[in-house]
Design an enzyme around this catalytic site. Structure first.
Site: not given
Ligand code: ZN
Ligand code: ADP
Ligand code: MG
Length: 525
Positions: A324-325, A328, A402
């Protein structure tokens, strides 16, 4: 969980300006917004019964207030009046009575008011609007009367009313009946303001961060007819404020106040004071005799993103957060217009289980359409990674924060900044942001259904486009991601450079990584 209400325009700007918008799993805005008002005991029990405070000498001067030169200039005149009242009275000048000091919390309004009294060498009377409002009708009004009697007896002096919006909001629009106590208090305040002549030597300064909700009667000539604004400090202001707050601290020579200022867009004066104090505490706890950049950095992280949590154990969930990170971080790096990644970490902080930080390249007071769109793409990068890597059914709840952020940005692009096919006009009435329920309902109703639909579909378009781009970034960089995730799982934190070195083995990363003009020069334009 905190339920974020629709932010005011300024709030969003502040939000965007807030350092390196954190794209974190389950990151909900924390810090500034939720300051609980403390235990609210019934019937005003447990409250101090202090009517108002009086400081014969505040001991604060303009030197203690930094980064608000314009406001200081505006107040120079008031200081002059208070100092040499007779001179002005002799020539028949009508001296202003009331000044409204407008600005967000922590920007030094109280400090500035004290500095005016300090500079003029007059007593400082203060009282907070929220203290007026008691359970018993009539108490607030009598406090106002007392305050002004005392002030007149001690002229020349300065009366400071903090949070004037608590008493001074527009009358007669509140749903659920008016508030008798508040109206009486407000009326008393108006009467007092009218009652003393301009030359009595009492100057009243009232502070608020919501001038738009004030009753117009307060702003009439002879009352609070002057306004002075203080805003969040710009980079130079921040550096000045940091200077003030590091005067009595031991700093290592590696600490550069300019760099700290660059890393802290969106910080108020109070945040900066807090930052330097946190850093000092940390240095003490680490047994150092000086504050180093490490303590400052750690304190920034903590102030922006909350306390460091316990580390995640290895397993599926940690792996998911890692993807997930990195999702980003990849979108941050590959979408034109985004500020560069500063670090990616799996060390939980506040509500977030992982965080991708980015370094603000310049003071984000002017943000382009491209930059806003890049933030939306980057904000969706986390969920896009979950979907592409683990499959749609495996998408988790971790993108909630987010999604909240990017939806706000997209909506503001359409309704506030004229950045959609609907065109360049403001599509929401400013009163939508008003705290008044009735005003808010009325303004909603004034919009045609067609327009409301168009807005929704424009917002959806922006977000759909961004999500496609985010997913494409992930798909095209799958190999790089796997490699970065492995290293991230091992090291828990990657610096922006470490991250880019690996990514650059697979793709061109120069797009957002060209050396930027340092922020200092940027704002000199
Ligand atoms: Zn996130
Ligand atoms: P406000 O009344 O606007 O909410 P305060 O005046 O109470 O803010 O500020 C809180 C503290 O933050 C101050 O006591 C001071 O330590 C610090 N601070 C805020 N603004 C400034 C500034 N412009 N210069 C120096 N210190 C500041
Ligand atoms: Mg204050």
């Amino acid at each position: 969980m905190e339920v974020s209400t629709w932010p005011a325009i300024l709030d969003l700007l502040g939000n965007l300006a807030f350092p390196m918008i954190l794209l974190g799993s389950l990151l909900l805005r924390s810090s500034s917004s939720n300051s609980p008002a403390g235990p609210n005991l019934p019937f005003g029990l447990g409250r101090s019964k202090a009517k108002f405070q009086m400081e014969p000498n505040t001991g604060i001067t303009f030197d203690d207030v930094a980064g608000v030169d314009e406001a200081k200039q505006d107040f120079q005149e008031i200081v002059e009046f208070l100092r040499t009242l007779e001179k002005f009275a002799a020539v028949g000048a009508r001296i202003p009575k009331g000044v409204l000091l407008v600005g967000p919390p922590g920007t030094g309004k109280t400090l500035l008011a004290k500095a005016i009294a300090g500079e003029a060498g007059v007593p400082f009377f203060s009282l907070s609007g929220s203290e007026f409002i008691e359970m018993f009708v009539g108490v607030g009004a009598s406090r106002v009367r007392d305050l002004f009697n005392k002030a007149k007896a001690n002229s020349p002096c300065l009366v400071f009313i903090d949070e004037i919006d608590a008493v001074g909001r527009q009358r007669g629009t509140g749903i659920g009946g008016g508030n008798d106590e508040r109206e009486q208090t407000l009326n008393q305040l108006l009467t007092e303001m009218d009652g003393f002549s301009g030359n009595s030597g009492v100057i009243v300064i009232a502070a608020t961060n919501r001038p738009e909700i004030l009753d117009s009667a307060l702003l009439r000539p002879g009352r609070f007819d002057r306004q002075v604004s203080v805003g969040l400090p710009d980079i130079r202001g921040r550096e000045e404020i940091l200077k003030v707050h590091s005067k009595n601290k031991k700093l290592d020579k590696d600490v550069s106040l300019g760099v700290i200022a660059m890393r802290t867009p969106g910080f108020s004066g109070a945040d900066l004071a807090n930052l330097m104090n946190e850093a000092a505490i940390l240095a003490g706890r680490r047994g150092k005799d000086k504050i180093t950049m490490k303590e400052v950095d750690d304190s920034i992280d903590r102030i922006v993103a909350g306390m460091e949590g316990t580390k995640m154990v290895d397993g599926k969930s940690k792996m998911l957060v890692a993807y997930h990170e990195v999702g980003h971080a990849i979108c941050v790096t590959l979408t034109p217009g985004h500020d560069p990644v500063q670090k990616v970490t799996l060390i939980p902080r506040g509500q977030a289980r992982g965080l991708t930080w980015f370094l603000p390249g310049e003071d984000p007071t002017l943000i382009s359409k491209q930059q806003l769109f890049a933030r939306i793409v980057a904000g969706l990068g986390g969920q896009a990674a979950e979907e592409v890597i683990f499959g749609e059914p495996e998408i988790t709840t971790s993108a909630a924060g987010d999604l909240q952020q990017i939806t706000q940005i997209a909506r503001q692009m359409v309704t506030t900044y004229g950045m959609s096919e609907i065109g360049p006009w403001v599509l929401i009435d400013p009163t939508v942001q008003s705290s008044d329920v009735v005003l808010r309902m009325l303004s909603r109703n004034s919009m045609s259904e067609k327009l409301a639909e168009d807005i929704d579909s424009s917002v959806k378009n922006i977000i759909d486009n961004a999500y496609e781009i985010a997913k494409a970034h992930i798909k095209n960089n799958r190999e790089a991601m796997d490699k970065i995730v492995d290293l991230l799982l091992e090291k828990e934190t990657l610096t922006g450079d470490e991250f880019r070195v690996i990514l650059s083995e697979f793709t061109d990363v120069s797009i957002n990584n060209t050396k930027r003009t340092p922020a200092r020069e940027m704002i000199e334009v």
